[in-house]
Write a protein that holds these residues in place. Structure first.
Motif, short mmCIF file in Angstrom:
data_model
loop_
_atom_site.label_atom_id
_atom_site.label_comp_id
_atom_site.label_asym_id
_atom_site.label_seq_id
_atom_site.Cartn_x
_atom_site.Cartn_y
_atom_site.Cartn_z
N SER A 268 0.83 -1.21 0.00
CA SER A 268 0.00 0.00 0.00
C SER A 268 0.87 1.26 0.00
O SER A 268 1.86 1.34 0.73
N PRO A 269 0.49 2.26 -0.81
CA PRO A 269 1.22 3.53 -0.79
C PRO A 269 0.72 4.47 0.31
O PRO A 269 1.19 5.60 0.41
N PHE A 270 -0.21 3.99 1.15
CA PHE A 270 -0.84 4.89 2.11
C PHE A 270 -0.16 4.82 3.48
O PHE A 270 -0.77 4.51 4.50
N TYR A 271 1.13 5.12 3.45
CA TYR A 271 1.89 5.30 4.68
C TYR A 271 1.63 6.72 5.20
O TYR A 271 1.04 7.55 4.50
N ASP A 272 2.06 7.00 6.41
CA ASP A 272 1.70 8.27 7.07
C ASP A 272 2.05 9.49 6.23
O ASP A 272 1.25 10.43 6.12
N GLU A 273 3.24 9.50 5.64
CA GLU A 273 3.68 10.68 4.88
C GLU A 273 2.80 10.93 3.65
O GLU A 273 2.50 12.07 3.31
N ASN A 274 2.37 9.85 2.99
CA ASN A 274 1.55 10.01 1.80
C ASN A 274 0.11 10.38 2.15
O ASN A 274 -0.55 11.12 1.42
N VAL A 275 -0.39 9.88 3.27
CA VAL A 275 -1.72 10.27 3.75
C VAL A 275 -1.74 11.77 4.03
O VAL A 275 -2.65 12.50 3.59
N LEU A 276 -0.74 12.26 4.74
CA LEU A 276 -0.68 13.69 5.06
C LEU A 276 -0.50 14.53 3.79
O LEU A 276 -1.18 15.56 3.62
N ALA A 277 0.38 14.09 2.90
CA ALA A 277 0.64 14.84 1.67
C ALA A 277 -0.61 14.90 0.79
O ALA A 277 -0.89 15.95 0.18
N SER A 278 -1.37 13.82 0.73
CA SER A 278 -2.58 13.79 -0.10
C SER A 278 -3.64 14.73 0.46
O SER A 278 -4.31 15.45 -0.30
N ALA A 279 -3.78 14.74 1.78
CA ALA A 279 -4.73 15.67 2.41
C ALA A 279 -4.29 17.12 2.18
O ALA A 279 -5.12 18.00 1.91
N LEU A 280 -2.99 17.37 2.26
CA LEU A 280 -2.47 18.72 2.04
C LEU A 280 -2.69 19.17 0.60
O LEU A 280 -3.05 20.33 0.35
N ASP A 281 -2.52 18.26 -0.35
CA ASP A 281 -2.77 18.59 -1.76
C ASP A 281 -4.20 19.04 -1.97
O ASP A 281 -4.47 20.04 -2.65
N LEU A 282 -5.15 18.29 -1.40
CA LEU A 282 -6.56 18.65 -1.57
C LEU A 282 -6.85 19.99 -0.90
O LEU A 282 -7.60 20.81 -1.44
N LEU A 283 -6.26 20.22 0.26
CA LEU A 283 -6.46 21.48 0.96
C LEU A 283 -5.98 22.66 0.12
O LEU A 283 -6.70 23.66 -0.04
N LEU A 284 -4.78 22.56 -0.42
CA LEU A 284 -4.19 23.69 -1.15
C LEU A 284 -4.86 23.91 -2.51
O LEU A 284 -5.32 25.01 -2.82
N ALA A 285 -4.91 22.85 -3.31
CA ALA A 285 -5.43 23.00 -4.67
C ALA A 285 -6.94 23.22 -4.68
O ALA A 285 -7.46 24.01 -5.46
N GLY A 286 -7.64 22.52 -3.79
CA GLY A 286 -9.10 22.63 -3.79
C GLY A 286 -9.62 23.97 -3.35
O GLY A 286 -10.72 24.37 -3.75
#
Length: 492
Positions: free
Chosen positions: A281-299
């Protein structure tokens, strides 16, 4: 003086070496049949040819001499630029698997370390993007549930604007509603506009997006080893850290209360996926946080900024605003809330929204990177080469638009006033790496814009003429309107 001489000689030798390397690089470029371009100077490459704030416009100027596919040197980095609809379409649609990776951009590497949805590459990107698209769809994006949430938020936005009683308010107030739609998806609930977390996140996103357009931030990206001389990237990283504190708090709460049968947010979906504990799974802690941050910034940034431009341009062109209102009156009347389905009966309003997106060239480009050696348009482009598909050049392509530099909704209307979809309308990019939020943004923009024009007439503040309204962009990560005020007069 004697102590200075060895340093001077070393510096001179270094410059001579760099010059020799550039000359050899030029020979190598010719041998490999790389795209042509201006000859690079030592150290700076072709930076002397660029307006560092509006690199997109400078690159379009260079393309007039070297054609739609050319090479520039940004400091020490060699970059292939694609300009115009045909070149960008051929690269992103016809050879899509070649141009899907991201290069290492120093500031985003420091923020995300190759994780997340937008600045990851290869398998990590594929899996994270695929999951995100599925999660957003399951959360109601583009469905009736999502539309109901948008209509609810519209009422809060109308209430906020009414509170100014026709007096001036900053255009940035329009950030609230589109951002809250993103927050509702990310966190599972909307926020009151006075909520401290909401206010803090809006402020941090605004400040980061503006700093990403700083000339010194660009210099840091060109010369990251000189980072100790520059300040903006340090401020950005500090503000990102503040955002991450809030995101980590919500991720922690989600982990403590996760219910697989009732996932209400993107963070819940990420955490639930992480709980599967798949070793691949690519959903380790760093990628979970980064994905949430991406949605926050771009969205929060893109749709909010587009809505601000739409209101500004309606003030600038009151005759167009009158036509939009007339169509709304005919289709909706004064009270019925708009739905996305109404756009089929509102060609002029739909054309105006599309023209706003085209005219403002919101996101000039986000660099790509070749995933393999490739031959393109008769040139050789090696694996790992940074490629800029210049969206500004597509949205302003003189071969595709009748009056590319003017705000003209007729670009999207036929002779009988019917809406016409244009192939060169690519504000969200195209191909496998197009914006994942395109569907949601399209619905949000239509409902918010139509709902606002239904209720208000937007005018410049007293003493300001329409001709005096500033439509030059304030450059950040996106092309933002300059800070200014609007007045909203309630319609009878």
């Amino acid at each position: 003086m004697a102590a200075f001489m060895p340093i001077f000689i070393c510096g001179l030798c270094f410059l001579i070496l760099l010059t020799a390397l550039y000359v050899l690089q030029g020979f190598k470029q010719s041998a490999l049949k790389l795209p042509p371009g201006p000859f690079p100077l030592p150290v700076i490459g072709n930076l002397h040819l660029l307006d560092i704030k509006r690199q997109d416009k400078s690159l379009m100027k260079i393309s007039e001499k070297y054609g739609p596919v050319f090479t520039v040197h940004l400091g020490f980095q060699k970059v292939v630029v694609l300009t115009g609809y045909e070149a960008v379409k051929d690269a992103l649609l016809n050879t899509t698997n070649v141009f899907t990776d991201r290069p290492m951009i120093p500031i985003f590497h420091h923020i995300q370390h190759g994780n997340g949805v937008f600045f990851s590459s290869q398998e990590l990107w594929k899996k994270t993007r695929r999951f995100t698209l599925t999660a957003l769809r399951d959360l109601g994006m583009g469905k009736r549930l999502g539309e109901e949430r948008i209509l609810e938020e519209l009422q809060f936005l109308v209430g906020l604007i009414k509170s100014f009683k026709g007096g001036p308010f900053q255009l940035r107030c329009l950030n609230t509603a589109p951002s809250n739609i993103t927050f509702a998806i990310l966190f599972g609930r909307r926020f009151d506009y006075e909520d401290p977390t909401f206010v803090t996140l809006l402020r941090l996103v605004d400040e980061v997006m503006l700093l990403l357009g700083s000339p010194f931030l660009h210099l840091f990206n060109f010369y990251p080893f000189l980072g100790f001389l520059f300040k903006p990237h340090k401020i950005i990283l500090k503000k990102i850290k503040e955002m991450c504190v809030i995101l980590k708090k919500h991720i922690k709460e989600s982990k403590e209360n996760i219910n697989g049968s009732n996932l209400t947010s993107y963070i819940d979906a990420l955490v639930f996926k992480q709980e599967e504990k798949n070793k691949d799974s690519p959903f380790y802690d760093e990628n979970v946080l980064a994905s949430a941050l991406d949605l926050l910034l771009a969205g929060t940034e893109t749709t909010s900024t587009t809505l601000k431009w739409a209101v500004l341009l309606m003030m600038k062109y009151p005759e167009i605003q009158k036509k939009v209102h007339a169509e709304i009156e005919r289709v909706l009347g004064p009270d019925r809330l708009p739905t996305f389905e109404d756009r089929k009966k509102m060609p002029f309003t739909t054309a105006v929204i599309h023209e706003v997106q085209r005219f403002v060239t919101l996101l000039p480009h986000v660099p790509r990177c070749t995933s393999t050696d490739t031959h393109f348009k008769g040139y050789f482009i090696p694996k790992g080469t940074t490629v800029i598909p210049l969206l500004t050049s597509v949205l302003l392509d003189k071969t595709q638009w009748e009056t590319p530099d003017e705000f003209n909704p007729n670009h999207f209307l036929d002779s009988e006033g019917n809406f016409v979809k244009q192939k060169a309308f690519l504000p969200f990019s195209t191909g496998r790496r197009n914006c994942i939020g395109e569907g949601l943004a399209t619905v949000v923009l239509f409902i918010f814009f139509t709902g606002l024009i239904q209720k208000f007439t937007f005018k410049p503040p007293s003493g300001v003429k329409e001709s005096e309204l500033d439509t030059t962009a304030e450059v950040g990560f996106t092309m933002r309107p300059q800070p200014q005020c609007a007045c909203a007069v309630l319609r009878s």
